[in-house]
Design an enzyme around this catalytic site. Structure first.
Site, PDB file in Angstrom:
ATOM      1  N   GLU A 190       3.111  -2.047   2.405  1.00  0.00           N
ATOM      2  CA  GLU A 190       3.940  -1.629   3.487  1.00  0.00           C
ATOM      3  C   GLU A 190       4.227  -0.256   4.048  1.00  0.00           C
ATOM      4  O   GLU A 190       4.819   0.538   3.890  1.00  0.00           O
ATOM      5  CB  GLU A 190       5.467  -2.220   3.589  1.00  0.00           C
ATOM      6  CG  GLU A 190       5.422  -3.751   3.237  1.00  0.00           C
ATOM      7  CD  GLU A 190       6.707  -4.122   3.209  1.00  0.00           C
ATOM      8  OE1 GLU A 190       7.830  -3.471   3.220  1.00  0.00           O
ATOM      9  OE2 GLU A 190       7.078  -5.396   3.093  1.00  0.00           O
ATOM     10  N   ARG A 206       2.335 -10.331  -9.003  1.00  0.00           N
ATOM     11  CA  ARG A 206       2.070  -9.195  -8.241  1.00  0.00           C
ATOM     12  C   ARG A 206       3.095  -8.010  -8.991  1.00  0.00           C
ATOM     13  O   ARG A 206       4.260  -8.197  -8.713  1.00  0.00           O
ATOM     14  CB  ARG A 206       2.167  -9.374  -6.772  1.00  0.00           C
ATOM     15  CG  ARG A 206       1.953  -8.090  -6.154  1.00  0.00           C
ATOM     16  CD  ARG A 206       2.175  -8.315  -4.480  1.00  0.00           C
ATOM     17  NE  ARG A 206       2.039  -7.141  -3.746  1.00  0.00           N
ATOM     18  CZ  ARG A 206       2.947  -6.511  -2.909  1.00  0.00           C
ATOM     19  NH1 ARG A 206       4.069  -7.237  -2.946  1.00  0.00           N
ATOM     20  NH2 ARG A 206       2.821  -5.257  -2.753  1.00  0.00           N
ATOM     21  N   HIS A 245       3.780   1.465  -4.347  1.00  0.00           N
ATOM     22  CA  HIS A 245       5.099   0.615  -3.701  1.00  0.00           C
ATOM     23  C   HIS A 245       6.173   1.580  -3.611  1.00  0.00           C
ATOM     24  O   HIS A 245       7.216   1.499  -4.406  1.00  0.00           O
ATOM     25  CB  HIS A 245       5.407  -0.633  -4.717  1.00  0.00           C
ATOM     26  CG  HIS A 245       6.243  -1.622  -3.797  1.00  0.00           C
ATOM     27  ND1 HIS A 245       5.734  -3.014  -3.840  1.00  0.00           N
ATOM     28  CD2 HIS A 245       7.306  -1.556  -3.212  1.00  0.00           C
ATOM     29  CE1 HIS A 245       6.680  -3.679  -2.952  1.00  0.00           C
ATOM     30  NE2 HIS A 245       7.611  -2.843  -2.840  1.00  0.00           N
ATOM     31  N   GLU A 255       4.451 -11.166  -0.115  1.00  0.00           N
ATOM     32  CA  GLU A 255       5.823 -11.473  -0.282  1.00  0.00           C
ATOM     33  C   GLU A 255       6.413 -12.166   0.830  1.00  0.00           C
ATOM     34  O   GLU A 255       6.142 -12.163   1.948  1.00  0.00           O
ATOM     35  CB  GLU A 255       6.646  -9.801  -0.049  1.00  0.00           C
ATOM     36  CG  GLU A 255       6.457  -9.076  -1.089  1.00  0.00           C
ATOM     37  CD  GLU A 255       7.054  -7.529  -0.825  1.00  0.00           C
ATOM     38  OE1 GLU A 255       7.967  -7.354  -0.059  1.00  0.00           O
ATOM     39  OE2 GLU A 255       6.678  -6.348  -1.197  1.00  0.00           O
ATOM     40  N   TYR A 278       9.332 -11.896   6.108  1.00  0.00           N
ATOM     41  CA  TYR A 278      10.658 -12.049   5.989  1.00  0.00           C
ATOM     42  C   TYR A 278      11.553 -12.718   7.315  1.00  0.00           C
ATOM     43  O   TYR A 278      12.237 -13.579   7.158  1.00  0.00           O
ATOM     44  CB  TYR A 278      11.491 -10.704   5.495  1.00  0.00           C
ATOM     45  CG  TYR A 278      11.196 -10.351   4.035  1.00  0.00           C
ATOM     46  CD1 TYR A 278      11.657 -11.087   3.034  1.00  0.00           C
ATOM     47  CD2 TYR A 278      10.005  -9.611   3.888  1.00  0.00           C
ATOM     48  CE1 TYR A 278      11.267 -10.767   1.879  1.00  0.00           C
ATOM     49  CE2 TYR A 278       9.631  -9.248   2.526  1.00  0.00           C
ATOM     50  CZ  TYR A 278      10.134  -9.870   1.556  1.00  0.00           C
ATOM     51  OH  TYR A 278       9.699  -9.434   0.272  1.00  0.00           O
TER      52      TYR A 278
HETATM   53  C1  FCB Z   1      10.124  -5.422   1.125  1.00  0.00           C
HETATM   54  C2  FCB Z   1       9.709  -4.468   0.093  1.00  0.00           C
HETATM   55  C3  FCB Z   1      10.006  -4.838  -1.179  1.00  0.00           C
HETATM   56  C4  FCB Z   1      11.588  -5.722  -1.161  1.00  0.00           C
HETATM   57  C5  FCB Z   1      11.594  -6.558   0.197  1.00  0.00           C
HETATM   58  C6  FCB Z   1      13.055  -7.313   0.353  1.00  0.00           C
HETATM   59  O1  FCB Z   1       9.922  -4.829   2.471  1.00  0.00           O
HETATM   60  O2  FCB Z   1       8.415  -4.374  -0.039  1.00  0.00           O
HETATM   61  O3  FCB Z   1       9.934  -4.060  -2.271  1.00  0.00           O
HETATM   62  O4  FCB Z   1      12.471  -4.590  -1.127  1.00  0.00           O
HETATM   63  O5  FCB Z   1      11.438  -5.893   1.167  1.00  0.00           O
END
Ligand code: FCB
Length: 445
Positions: A166, A77, A121, A348, A294
């Site tokens: 995002e 990606r 992005h 991600e 995350y």
């Molecule tokens: C996300 C982003 C990516 C990276 C991660 C840690 O929010 O999409 O670019 O910075 O966090």
């Protein structure tokens, strides 16, 4: 006992983004982006770091594709830098800039790696920011043109395009908190930006389908498990508002449910920028949704006194983010409750940890972090979530936005003096999972 395994056809990949890895910011006619301007503004990025060179992926993409192939990853990606393709955001196409993505896609396909292309992005052409940025509707219209140009050029070989990465972060960190480019702190502009990002997506989807009829089109959103700090009713209310604003703000309108009420009320949003027909446009059917996950957000009402620190501090990554794998199950189930059979990807997930200077390839914490999140993804899959793939953030250590190069997310270590890449233990672990479908670390890892 048979080990729990991911299905054979599950997609395993790694992710990067253009400004974070490419460098080569003036090569082949690339225009200036808001991140160039922001990073070169003193005080904006830790250590004065910029993406001028980054991982020099622009020149070293062959080596990086070879790493993906060595790891046996089936997908990559990456994002396309809008200012490479249209240096001023609109107007004539810069063929030399677009040519880079042509070569990258061909290189991936030659190695049997499926490209997953994100069109935005965060590196908006500076010229578009100068004419209002995302708070201006004209930026959404410019995006749709750009998106169809790229889809038209790559769509004969690329089967998966995501419009945006995002939009929450783009609008609120870019225009409300000012922590990200363009660094504006204008709450009303942030809400207008958020709406225009969705309009941009809604305009782009049919334009991309027309330009690349065979490609799947989706979008990538970030989610966090959002929990009240205590059972106090005010904490419960605050958590509902945070959940609306962070998790539902983009998902609900995309799924035809309109904007969530509590979050809109708390923001005092007057909806002045919502034009007739926008909500229908935004809800154009998509083919997949990308989920970035995350951590979790523990919400305390601002009307209540701050809580004393917990006796047992939660485990945190180098970013200070709580390690909370079960939140991935929660988030995937939440999303699937809205999206039904729509294919989902974890686009991600990963973690930054300080580098062990004696051996920069030893990263037991990252291995453990990933293993626990893979396990959570498998739990969601077993519970019926139509999860089709998982991309680790990130393939390479890279420019972590306002943190510069201080925070390293790579499963591959990058020496930024020499540009040497070295596989970390986590890269070998991801390779093992991709090969076997078994998310448990090999003993000793
Ligand atoms: C996300 C982003 C990516 C990276 C991660 C840690 O929010 O999409 O670019 O910075 O966090």
């Amino acid at each position: 006992m048979t080990a729990r395994r991911f299905p054979h056809e599950f997609t395993w990949g790694a992710a990067t983004s253009s400004y974070q890895v490419e460098g080569a910011v003036t090569a082949d006619g690339r225009g200036e982006s808001i991140w160039d301007r922001f990073a070169h503004t003193p005080g904006r990025v830790a250590g004065g770091d910029t993406g001028d060179v980054a991982c020099d992926h622009y020149h070293r993409y062959r080596e990086d594709v070879a790493l993906l192939a060595e790891l046996g990853l089936g997908a990559y990606r990456f994002s396309v830098a809008w200012p490479r393709v249209l240096p001023d955001g609109t107007g004539p196409v810069n063929q030399a800039g677009l040519g880079f993505y042509d070569r990258l896609v061909d290189e991936l396909l030659e190695h049997g790696i499926t490209p997953f292309v994100t069109l935005y992005h965060w590196d908006l052409p500076q010229a578009l920011e100068d004419s209002g940025g995302w708070p201006a509707r004209s930026t959404a219209e410019a995006f749709a043109e750009y998106a169809s140009t790229v889809a038209g050029r790559l769509g004969d070989r690329v089967a998966h395009f995501a419009t945006l990465n995002e939009p929450f972060v783009v609008s609120h960190l870019g225009y409300r908190t000012g922590e990200h480019a363009p660094g504006r702190t204008e709450p009303d502009a942030a809400l207008a930006a958020a709406h225009h990002l969705l309009v941009a997506h809604g305009l782009a989807v049919p334009a991309m389908r027309a330009a690349a009829p065979r490609a799947a089109v989706g979008i990538v959103l970030n989610f966090g498990a959002t929990h009240p700090a205590t059972a106090h009713p005010l904490d419960l209310e605050a958590a509902i508002v945070a959940h609306d604003q962070a998790n539902r703000w983009f998902l609900d309108p995309l799924m035809g449910r309109g904007y969530p009420e509590e979050g809109a009320r708390a923001w005092g949003w007057r909806r002045g920028e919502v034009a007739d027909g926008d909500l229908e446009l935004i809800a154009a059917p998509i083919d997949f949704l990308g989920v970035n996950y995350y951590t979790r957000d523990v919400v305390r009402s601002p009307a209540l006194p701050p809580l004393p620190p917990p006796t047992k501090a939660p485990e945190r990554t180098g970013m200070g983010w709580e390690v909370y794998p079960q939140g991935l199950v929660e988030v995937l189930q939440l999303v699937a409750s809205r999206t039904g059979e729509l294919p989902l990807y974890v686009t991600e997930n990963g973690a930054a940890y300080p580098v062990d200077e004696r051996d920069p390839t030893a990263d037991p914490e990252r291995v453990r972090f990933l293993a626990r999140h893979f396990d959570a993804a498998l739990t969601a899959l077993e519970a019926g979530v139509p999860l089709r793939g998982y991309f680790v953030w990130s393939l390479l250590d890279n420019f972590e936005w306002a943190h510069g190069y201080a925070q390293r997310f790579g499963i591959v270590h990058v020496d930024f003096d020499t540009q040497e890449r070295r596989l970390r233990d986590s890269a070998r672990f991801v390779a093992h999972v991709a090969r076997s479908g078994d998310p448990t670390p090999v003993t000793g890892a």
